[in-house]
Scaffold this motif. Structure first.
Motif, PDB file in Angstrom:
ATOM      1  N   VAL A 121       0.851  -1.186   0.000  1.00  0.00           N
ATOM      2  CA  VAL A 121       0.000   0.000   0.000  1.00  0.00           C
ATOM      3  C   VAL A 121       0.892   1.243   0.000  1.00  0.00           C
ATOM      4  CG1 VAL A 121      -0.211  -0.046   2.540  1.00  0.00           C
ATOM      5  CG2 VAL A 121      -1.867   1.234   1.178  1.00  0.00           C
ATOM      6  N   SER A 122       0.597   2.164  -0.902  1.00  0.00           N
ATOM      7  CA  SER A 122       1.313   3.440  -0.982  1.00  0.00           C
ATOM      8  C   SER A 122       0.305   4.570  -0.763  1.00  0.00           C
ATOM      9  CB  SER A 122       1.988   3.603  -2.342  1.00  0.00           C
ATOM     10  OG  SER A 122       2.933   2.570  -2.553  1.00  0.00           O
ATOM     11  N   TYR A 123       0.762   5.693  -0.210  1.00  0.00           N
ATOM     12  CA  TYR A 123      -0.158   6.773   0.120  1.00  0.00           C
ATOM     13  C   TYR A 123       0.613   8.085   0.226  1.00  0.00           C
ATOM     14  CZ  TYR A 123       1.643   4.911   4.551  1.00  0.00           C
ATOM     15  OH  TYR A 123       2.459   4.411   5.523  1.00  0.00           O
ATOM     16  N   ARG A 124      -0.115   9.160   0.007  1.00  0.00           N
ATOM     17  CA  ARG A 124       0.478  10.477   0.188  1.00  0.00           C
ATOM     18  C   ARG A 124      -0.575  11.431   0.731  1.00  0.00           C
ATOM     19  NH1 ARG A 124      -2.393  13.922  -1.613  1.00  0.00           N
ATOM     20  NH2 ARG A 124      -2.985  14.318  -3.769  1.00  0.00           N
ATOM     21  N   THR A 125      -0.119  12.441   1.449  1.00  0.00           N
ATOM     22  CA  THR A 125      -1.004  13.451   2.022  1.00  0.00           C
ATOM     23  C   THR A 125      -0.691  14.823   1.442  1.00  0.00           C
ATOM     24  OG1 THR A 125       0.519  13.652   3.892  1.00  0.00           O
ATOM     25  CG2 THR A 125      -1.419  12.255   4.204  1.00  0.00           C
ATOM     26  N   HIS A 126      -1.702  15.689   1.459  1.00  0.00           N
ATOM     27  CA  HIS A 126      -1.535  17.105   1.095  1.00  0.00           C
ATOM     28  C   HIS A 126      -1.564  17.889   2.400  1.00  0.00           C
ATOM     29  CE1 HIS A 126      -1.921  20.625  -1.639  1.00  0.00           C
ATOM     30  NE2 HIS A 126      -2.513  21.157  -0.579  1.00  0.00           N
ATOM     31  N   ILE A 127      -0.485  18.602   2.684  1.00  0.00           N
ATOM     32  CA  ILE A 127      -0.290  19.237   3.985  1.00  0.00           C
ATOM     33  C   ILE A 127      -0.348  20.757   3.863  1.00  0.00           C
ATOM     34  CG2 ILE A 127       1.279  19.466   5.958  1.00  0.00           C
ATOM     35  CD1 ILE A 127       0.108  16.658   5.615  1.00  0.00           C
ATOM     36  N   GLN A 128      -0.990  21.377   4.816  1.00  0.00           N
ATOM     37  CA  GLN A 128      -1.072  22.844   4.929  1.00  0.00           C
ATOM     38  C   GLN A 128       0.314  23.481   4.750  1.00  0.00           C
ATOM     39  OE1 GLN A 128      -2.317  23.900   8.877  1.00  0.00           O
ATOM     40  NE2 GLN A 128      -1.826  26.070   8.644  1.00  0.00           N
ATOM     41  N   ASP A 129       0.381  24.497   3.894  1.00  0.00           N
ATOM     42  CA  ASP A 129       1.597  25.293   3.645  1.00  0.00           C
ATOM     43  C   ASP A 129       2.709  24.519   2.937  1.00  0.00           C
ATOM     44  OD1 ASP A 129       0.319  27.375   4.957  1.00  0.00           O
ATOM     45  OD2 ASP A 129       1.310  26.969   6.884  1.00  0.00           O
ATOM     46  N   ILE A 130       2.530  23.204   2.734  1.00  0.00           N
ATOM     47  CA  ILE A 130       3.567  22.400   2.072  1.00  0.00           C
ATOM     48  C   ILE A 130       3.083  21.886   0.721  1.00  0.00           C
ATOM     49  CG2 ILE A 130       4.987  20.314   2.216  1.00  0.00           C
ATOM     50  CD1 ILE A 130       4.959  20.631   5.254  1.00  0.00           C
ATOM     51  N   GLY A 131       1.855  21.360   0.699  1.00  0.00           N
ATOM     52  CA  GLY A 131       1.314  20.778  -0.520  1.00  0.00           C
ATOM     53  C   GLY A 131       1.429  19.264  -0.515  1.00  0.00           C
ATOM     54  N   ASP A 132       1.485  18.682  -1.713  1.00  0.00           N
ATOM     55  CA  ASP A 132       1.552  17.223  -1.831  1.00  0.00           C
ATOM     56  C   ASP A 132       2.909  16.705  -1.384  1.00  0.00           C
ATOM     57  OD1 ASP A 132      -0.985  17.174  -2.851  1.00  0.00           O
ATOM     58  OD2 ASP A 132      -0.361  17.006  -4.953  1.00  0.00           O
ATOM     59  N   LEU A 133       2.891  15.718  -0.492  1.00  0.00           N
ATOM     60  CA  LEU A 133       4.121  15.021  -0.119  1.00  0.00           C
ATOM     61  C   LEU A 133       4.348  13.855  -1.082  1.00  0.00           C
ATOM     62  CD1 LEU A 133       3.810  14.854   3.787  1.00  0.00           C
ATOM     63  CD2 LEU A 133       4.878  16.625   2.361  1.00  0.00           C
ATOM     64  N   HIS A 134       5.564  13.336  -1.100  1.00  0.00           N
ATOM     65  CA  HIS A 134       5.865  12.171  -1.917  1.00  0.00           C
ATOM     66  C   HIS A 134       5.158  10.940  -1.347  1.00  0.00           C
ATOM     67  CE1 HIS A 134       8.788  14.246  -4.374  1.00  0.00           C
ATOM     68  NE2 HIS A 134       9.466  14.633  -3.299  1.00  0.00           N
ATOM     69  N   VAL A 169       5.104   3.701   6.746  1.00  0.00           N
ATOM     70  CA  VAL A 169       5.930   4.913   6.859  1.00  0.00           C
ATOM     71  C   VAL A 169       4.997   6.111   7.059  1.00  0.00           C
ATOM     72  CG1 VAL A 169       7.595   6.402   5.683  1.00  0.00           C
ATOM     73  CG2 VAL A 169       7.763   3.907   5.491  1.00  0.00           C
ATOM     74  N   THR A 170       5.455   7.094   7.839  1.00  0.00           N
ATOM     75  CA  THR A 170       4.631   8.258   8.164  1.00  0.00           C
ATOM     76  C   THR A 170       4.499   9.193   6.964  1.00  0.00           C
ATOM     77  OG1 THR A 170       5.336   8.184  10.473  1.00  0.00           O
ATOM     78  CG2 THR A 170       4.378  10.258   9.689  1.00  0.00           C
ATOM     79  N   SER A 171       3.255   9.594   6.658  1.00  0.00           N
ATOM     80  CA  SER A 171       2.995  10.647   5.688  1.00  0.00           C
ATOM     81  C   SER A 171       2.330  11.795   6.427  1.00  0.00           C
ATOM     82  CB  SER A 171       2.078  10.159   4.566  1.00  0.00           C
ATOM     83  OG  SER A 171       1.854  11.196   3.628  1.00  0.00           O
ATOM     84  N   GLY A 172       2.947  12.971   6.398  1.00  0.00           N
ATOM     85  CA  GLY A 172       2.457  14.133   7.124  1.00  0.00           C
ATOM     86  C   GLY A 172       3.544  14.701   7.999  1.00  0.00           C
ATOM     87  N   THR A 173       3.161  15.429   9.009  1.00  0.00           N
ATOM     88  CA  THR A 173       4.128  16.046   9.919  1.00  0.00           C
ATOM     89  C   THR A 173       3.659  15.852  11.350  1.00  0.00           C
ATOM     90  OG1 THR A 173       2.993  18.193   9.890  1.00  0.00           O
ATOM     91  CG2 THR A 173       4.696  17.825   8.214  1.00  0.00           C
TER      92      THR A 173
END
Length: 625
Positions: free
Chosen positions: A473-486, A492-496
């Motif tokens: 399973v692969s996933y990515r998040t869109h984060i405030q002030d950063i945008g799309d993460l890889h 593995v952690t996605s986000g901050t």
């Protein structure tokens, strides 16, 4: 005067009418009330009679138990502590072998030396039992019958001590059932005791079926004599125990199995037999378990127990449930093996190229299997002794899936594991899940397969039964002030964390899992968004959340769908404002928070085979107002 005469005439007429009709109505009402009263009294008497019958039966069973106990105590001094000849043990505490009086080894391989105990053994010094190294485990009586006061007086202490010392154990209930309804009540009572005593058994749960009798209301009540009655009793008990979440087996003595219990529908559950003779003298061809137990004496002597005690030997059933044969590099087809024995080699760097798997001919159903082969991938499912893999093509098997179909799948789980190049023995898996490696070019060198009673645990690790060359399973998040993460994958952690930045949307992808597993299916997920609430589910790699609206993602639900959901669980957890990491939620459970205006800040997702160990704590997965 006329008015007076009219009044008197009216009174006379009314009186006549009442005499004719009113009195009759009154009499009818009185009769009806008497009838109702009589019915009420009859029902009241029936309830009282039923209560008296139940109390009498309860007392009768208790008196029968006390009589058996006193007879047992009286006969203790007449029983020799050991026999000069008869069945015997050889080997050490780590590797015991049991033999009958003729020198024939019992079962396949080693045996477990197991005692069964009740109040008859009094207060047992379990520390002394354990330190003696004379037994491998115990089976504890929890009670008898179905009345709430029919628990074994030593059960609570015995279970507590066994839990404390880590001694393997099972439990049993002695049956006084006359019919299916009694058996259902016994199952309810037994399940309540299992829960009450915090039973953590690693040995089976048994229903003790024997001959009995007791006095109730001046009459002698005896155990059933017909096979058909016992079929109903045992079916009712098994069904109710299964409804309570427990898988149960049957114990009895040889003579009873040869007459009152002589039915395939009963004998398939029997794997523990009492026979105080030089040989077991009985073969249960219907036994659908991978073990067999022989209670060979009731006069055993064990340190820590002041009285005599029953002792049994438990071993692998010599009548195999499943047989399998491997085709090896440079050797071709090697000899068939059974029930958990290794097929193949270890430490010789030889690839397993083909496999055939067969069930015992007495079992109803099929065993189906599919091999993942070098340069080919997953092969179609085959069954019942057909070849999966290849011969004469020099191609390695890299992984295998095995499942049961038909009637047998209701009674058994099929467990299997492989010895894989570079890894050694992987963990056990079951029922169609993958064992081996995918896209890592590693050969399977050996395999072990066994059937286990439905829902029963297996001894050994169930972690790391398969390794994949690509993410599940692969996933990515869109984060405030950063945008799309890889994209990240497999936990593995996605986000901050520690930056007070919100997740605004997420995408989840399982496109690598489907070809690796050979299963069809999809992933669906829904997110809870600030000011909006729960969004509709979206599928593989679609966005869930919002973009450009500065709204926080607060919670999520994720599920697998289709065939793949039968073989994998999806776990996920979130890092949320003010709480940090939640516990691991799974399979569409809510994770995060709603109604508290708490932002989600990071997410981790894992896909694991069914039955694998959970990745961590499963507490506090969700918060709500």
């Amino acid at each position: 005067m006329k008015k007076i005469l009219k009044l008197m005439l009216s009174l006379i007429i009314t009186s006549c009418l009442l005499s004719y009709g009113g009195t009759s109505v009154y009499a009818q009402d009185k009769k009806k009330n008497n009838e109702i009263s009589t019915v009420y009294e009859d029902r009241k008497n029936e309830n009282v009679d039923e209560q008296i019958v139940q109390e009498s039966a309860n007392r009768g069973m208790q008196e029968a138990e006390e009589l058996k106990y006193q007879q047992w105590l009286k006969s203790t001094n007449n029983f020799p502590k050991t026999k000069s000849a008869g069945p015997y043990w050889e080997g050490s505490s780590s590797k015991r072998y049991f033999y009958d009086a003729n020198g024939k080894r019992f079962g396949l391989g080693t045996s477990k030396k197991v005692i069964d105990v009740s109040k008859h053994q009094g207060v047992i010094d379990w520390n002394a039992v354990k330190s003696s190294n004379q037994v491998d485990g115990a089976i504890v009586r929890l009670g008898y019958g179905w009345y709430s006061n029919q628990y074994d007086e030593q059960a609570a202490r015995n279970i507590k001590e066994l839990n404390r010392l880590g001694i393997p154990y099972g439990v049993y209930l002695f049956s006084y059932a006359q019919n299916a309804n009694d058996a259902k009540k016994e199952a309810d009572f037994f399940a309540s005791l299992i829960k009450k005593y915090n039973v953590k058994n690693t040995y089976p749960i048994y229903y003790d079926i024997e001959s009995w009798e007791y006095k109730s209301d001046g009459k002698t009540v005896k155990s059933p004599s017909s096979v058909s009655t016992y079929e109903q009793i045992i079916s009712s008990f098994m069904t109710q125990m299964k409804n309570k979440g427990y898988s149960t087996k049957v114990y009895s003595y040889r003579a009873y199995l040869q007459k009152q219990l002589k039915s395939p529908s009963i004998l398939k559950h029997v794997d523990w037999i009492a026979a105080y003779t030089d040989t077991l003298g009985y073969t249960n061809s219907y036994n659908q378990t991978n073990s067999i137990g022989w209670q060979y004496t009731s006069s055993g002597s064990i340190p820590g127990i002041k009285t005599r005690v029953d002792i049994s030997a438990f071993a692998i059933n010599p009548n195999p449930l499943v047989t399998y044969q491997a085709h090896l590099q440079n050797r071709g087809w090697i000899s068939s093996v059974n029930d958990g024995i290794t097929a193949g080699t270890t430490g010789q760097f030889l690839r397993l190229e083909g496999i055939k798997i067969m069930l015992n001919s007495g079992l109803s159903g099929n065993v189906e299997y599919s091999a993942h082969v070098q340069d080919i991938g997953w092969q179609p499912w085959v069954k019942n002794g057909q070849l999966s893999g290849t011969t004469e093509e020099c191609k390695r098997i890299e992984a295998i899936k095995i499942k049961l179909t038909g009637d047998i799948s209701k009674d058994y789980d099929v467990y299997y594991r492989v010895h894989s190049q570079g890894y050694g023995w992987l963990g056990w898996t079951k029922n169609g899940s993958i064992a081996g490696t995918i896209e890592e070019c590693c050969r399977v060198e050996a395999v072990q397969i066994m059937l286990v009673g439905k829902g029963l645990p297996i001894s050994g690790s169930t972690s790391n039964s398969v390794y994949y060359g690509h993410p599940l399973v692969s996933y990515r998040t869109h984060i405030q002030d950063i945008g799309d993460l890889h994209y990240v994958s497999d936990g593995v952690t996605s986000g901050t964390t520690g930056k007070a930045l919100r997740i605004e949307n997420v995408k989840i992808d399982i496109s690598e899992l489907l070809p690796q597993s050979g299963y069809s299916g999809n992933i669906s997920y829904s997110s809870h968004i600030q000011q909006i609430g729960w969004l509709d589910y979206v599928n593989n790699n679609c966005m869930s959340g919002t973009f450009g609206k500065a709204l926080q993602l607060e919670a999520i639900k994720i599920k697998l769908t289709g065939e793949i959901a039968n073989y994998y669980d999806i776990y996920y957890r979130m890092h949320i404002q003010n709480h940090g990491w939640t516990g691991w939620a799974k399979n569409n459970a809510m994770c995060g928070s709603t109604g508290l205006l708490l932002r989600g800040e990071a997410i981790e997702i894992k896909i694991l085979p069914k039955g694998a160990e959970v990745p961590g704590s499963v507490s506090n997965t969700f918060y709500e107002k």
